[in-house]
Every structure is written in C-alpha cells, then in structure tokens.
Design a protein around this motif. Structure first.
Motif, PDB file in Angstrom:
ATOM      1  N   SER A 208      21.605  25.609 -20.044  1.00 40.45           N
ATOM      2  CA  SER A 208      22.837  26.385 -20.422  1.00 40.45           C
ATOM      3  C   SER A 208      23.730  26.952 -19.586  1.00 40.45           C
ATOM      4  O   SER A 208      23.077  26.740 -18.713  1.00 40.45           O
ATOM      5  N   VAL A 209      25.340  26.971 -20.112  1.00 44.38           N
ATOM      6  CA  VAL A 209      26.022  28.180 -18.623  1.00 44.38           C
ATOM      7  C   VAL A 209      26.248  28.699 -18.649  1.00 44.38           C
ATOM      8  O   VAL A 209      25.874  29.825 -19.814  1.00 44.38           O
TER       9      VAL A 209
ATOM     10  N   LEU B 250      28.963  30.314 -12.440  1.00 44.88           N
ATOM     11  CA  LEU B 250      28.616  28.378 -12.799  1.00 44.88           C
ATOM     12  C   LEU B 250      28.051  28.481 -12.208  1.00 44.88           C
ATOM     13  O   LEU B 250      27.980  26.614 -12.348  1.00 44.88           O
ATOM     14  N   LEU B 251      27.770  28.679 -10.591  1.00 47.15           N
ATOM     15  CA  LEU B 251      27.157  27.609  -9.940  1.00 47.15           C
ATOM     16  C   LEU B 251      25.628  28.117 -10.019  1.00 47.15           C
ATOM     17  O   LEU B 251      24.511  27.460 -10.305  1.00 47.15           O
ATOM     18  N   HIS B 252      25.588  29.257 -11.522  1.00 50.24           N
ATOM     19  CA  HIS B 252      23.409  29.709 -12.020  1.00 50.24           C
ATOM     20  C   HIS B 252      24.060  29.583 -12.638  1.00 50.24           C
ATOM     21  O   HIS B 252      23.754  30.157 -14.081  1.00 50.24           O
ATOM     22  N   PRO B 253      23.463  28.153 -13.939  1.00 50.42           N
ATOM     23  CA  PRO B 253      23.334  27.543 -14.739  1.00 50.42           C
ATOM     24  C   PRO B 253      21.686  28.172 -15.173  1.00 50.42           C
ATOM     25  O   PRO B 253      20.530  28.477 -14.253  1.00 50.42           O
ATOM     26  N   SER B 254      20.818  28.054 -16.331  1.00 51.32           N
ATOM     27  CA  SER B 254      19.587  27.699 -17.085  1.00 51.32           C
ATOM     28  C   SER B 254      19.372  26.649 -17.107  1.00 51.32           C
ATOM     29  O   SER B 254      19.716  25.790 -17.507  1.00 51.32           O
ATOM     30  N   LEU B 255      17.491  26.612 -16.246  1.00 50.54           N
ATOM     31  CA  LEU B 255      17.782  24.961 -15.806  1.00 50.54           C
ATOM     32  C   LEU B 255      16.144  25.357 -16.618  1.00 50.54           C
ATOM     33  O   LEU B 255      14.912  25.686 -17.063  1.00 50.54           O
ATOM     34  N   LEU B 256      15.900  24.087 -17.226  1.00 52.60           N
ATOM     35  CA  LEU B 256      14.203  23.904 -17.399  1.00 52.60           C
ATOM     36  C   LEU B 256      13.777  22.689 -16.526  1.00 52.60           C
ATOM     37  O   LEU B 256      14.304  22.122 -15.917  1.00 52.60           O
TER      38      LEU B 256
ATOM     39  N   LEU C 202      14.696  28.478 -16.151  1.00 50.30           N
ATOM     40  CA  LEU C 202      14.853  29.410 -15.335  1.00 50.30           C
ATOM     41  C   LEU C 202      16.359  29.879 -15.790  1.00 50.30           C
ATOM     42  O   LEU C 202      16.855  28.561 -15.499  1.00 50.30           O
ATOM     43  N   ASP C 203      16.486  31.134 -15.094  1.00 53.58           N
ATOM     44  CA  ASP C 203      18.125  31.557 -15.202  1.00 53.58           C
ATOM     45  C   ASP C 203      18.320  32.195 -13.831  1.00 53.58           C
ATOM     46  O   ASP C 203      18.004  32.502 -13.599  1.00 53.58           O
ATOM     47  N   MET C 204      18.722  31.081 -13.432  1.00 56.29           N
ATOM     48  CA  MET C 204      19.145  30.991 -11.797  1.00 56.29           C
ATOM     49  C   MET C 204      19.918  32.612 -11.414  1.00 56.29           C
ATOM     50  O   MET C 204      20.462  32.433 -10.370  1.00 56.29           O
ATOM     51  N   SER C 205      20.920  32.725 -12.240  1.00 56.19           N
ATOM     52  CA  SER C 205      21.354  34.345 -11.809  1.00 56.19           C
ATOM     53  C   SER C 205      20.410  35.438 -11.680  1.00 56.19           C
ATOM     54  O   SER C 205      20.524  35.991 -10.829  1.00 56.19           O
ATOM     55  N   GLU C 206      18.975  34.595 -12.057  1.00 56.39           N
ATOM     56  CA  GLU C 206      17.848  36.161 -11.855  1.00 56.39           C
ATOM     57  C   GLU C 206      17.646  36.048 -10.734  1.00 56.39           C
ATOM     58  O   GLU C 206      16.098  35.957 -10.008  1.00 56.39           O
ATOM     59  N   ALA C 207      17.707  34.306 -10.165  1.00 51.16           N
ATOM     60  CA  ALA C 207      16.445  33.946  -8.807  1.00 51.16           C
ATOM     61  C   ALA C 207      18.098  33.822  -7.805  1.00 51.16           C
ATOM     62  O   ALA C 207      18.515  32.144  -7.532  1.00 51.16           O
TER      63      ALA C 207
ATOM     64  N   SER D  90      19.771  27.278  -5.179  1.00 50.70           N
ATOM     65  CA  SER D  90      21.402  27.212  -5.223  1.00 50.70           C
ATOM     66  C   SER D  90      20.535  25.649  -6.091  1.00 50.70           C
ATOM     67  O   SER D  90      19.684  25.240  -4.817  1.00 50.70           O
ATOM     68  N   VAL D  91      21.838  25.012  -5.780  1.00 45.53           N
ATOM     69  CA  VAL D  91      21.401  23.533  -6.414  1.00 45.53           C
ATOM     70  C   VAL D  91      22.122  22.772  -5.075  1.00 45.53           C
ATOM     71  O   VAL D  91      23.725  23.214  -4.474  1.00 45.53           O
ATOM     72  N   VAL D  92      21.376  21.550  -4.567  1.00 41.92           N
ATOM     73  CA  VAL D  92      21.804  20.986  -3.659  1.00 41.92           C
ATOM     74  C   VAL D  92      22.502  19.607  -3.556  1.00 41.92           C
ATOM     75  O   VAL D  92      23.275  19.357  -3.336  1.00 41.92           O
TER      76      VAL D  92
END
Length: 124
Positions: A51-52, A57-63, A77-82, A86-88
């Motif tokens: 999810s976005v 926008l650079l911090h989506p949620s990931l499996l 993982l909710d990247m906004s909480e980490a 960052s996505v490389v």
C-alpha cells in the motif's frame, strides 16, 4: 515494465504528453512505488509494496521477504515507522530468486485503494 518504471517513464520519457496536474494526482494515488512493485531496501531486505502512504510517497507499506518466517506470517513493514530505511531500487520479478518470487507472490496479493473516494477499491 514494473509499476515504478511505468510511472518514471511517464515523467521522464514522455514530458508534455500528460496533463501535469492529472499526472501529479495519479502519482499521489499510486505512489512512487505502486502496489505490486518489488523493492530492495538500504538494509538489503526485499519487499513487495502492498500500500501507498499518500503523505509520504517514498515510504510505502511492504510485505518483507524473510526465509526464516513462514510466508503466512510474513512481516508487514510500514516504512513511515522506520525512518532509517529507504528504497534503493525496484526489482523486476524476473530478477528474483524463485524462492523470493514464490514467497512474495506479487500477482495474487496486489490491491489498490485511494483516499477520499477518488476511486473504488479494486483488487487486481
């Protein structure tokens, strides 16, 4: 093309072809890394964008792929909480190891949702 490559193509390779305001709204809805994108993080982990985060926008949620965790219990993982992560880069499914592809299973797990009624929930 991966979803992220398609958005990048629209911005970089076809400037002026799309209405700038509509393209910005499209990216806000779909994200820089749209659901279904497979990404690699700066810590080496691989994840499937689920999810976005419209506000970041650079911090989506990931499996997250982790061979030590059964895929039915995979970490979300909710990247906004980490903020340290960052996505490389985005990865094409064809580049993935068979085990990673089977674990993340991008074709069966993707759905899209937008805020404020801009579009209906739609499973893909």
């Amino acid at each position: 093309m991966t979803p992220a490559e398609a958005i990048s193509f629209m911005f970089r390779k076809e400037p002026g072809k799309y209405d700038p305001l509509l393209l910005q709204l499209f990216v806000r809805c779909m994200g820089v890394y749209p659901p279904g994108s497979v990404v690699q993080l700066n810590n080496g982990q691989v994840g499937l964008v689920m999810s976005v985060n419209p506000g970041r926008l650079l911090h989506p949620s990931l499996l997250i792929y982790d061979p030590d965790v059964p895929k039915e219990e995979a970490l979300w993982l909710d990247m906004s909480e980490a903020p340290e992560l960052s996505v490389v880069k985005t990865l094409r499914p064809a580049e993935l190891d068979v085990a990673v592809l089977a674990y993340l299973d991008p074709r069966t797990r993707v759905s899209y949702f937008t805020e404020n009624g801009l579009a209906n929930n739609r499973a893909v």
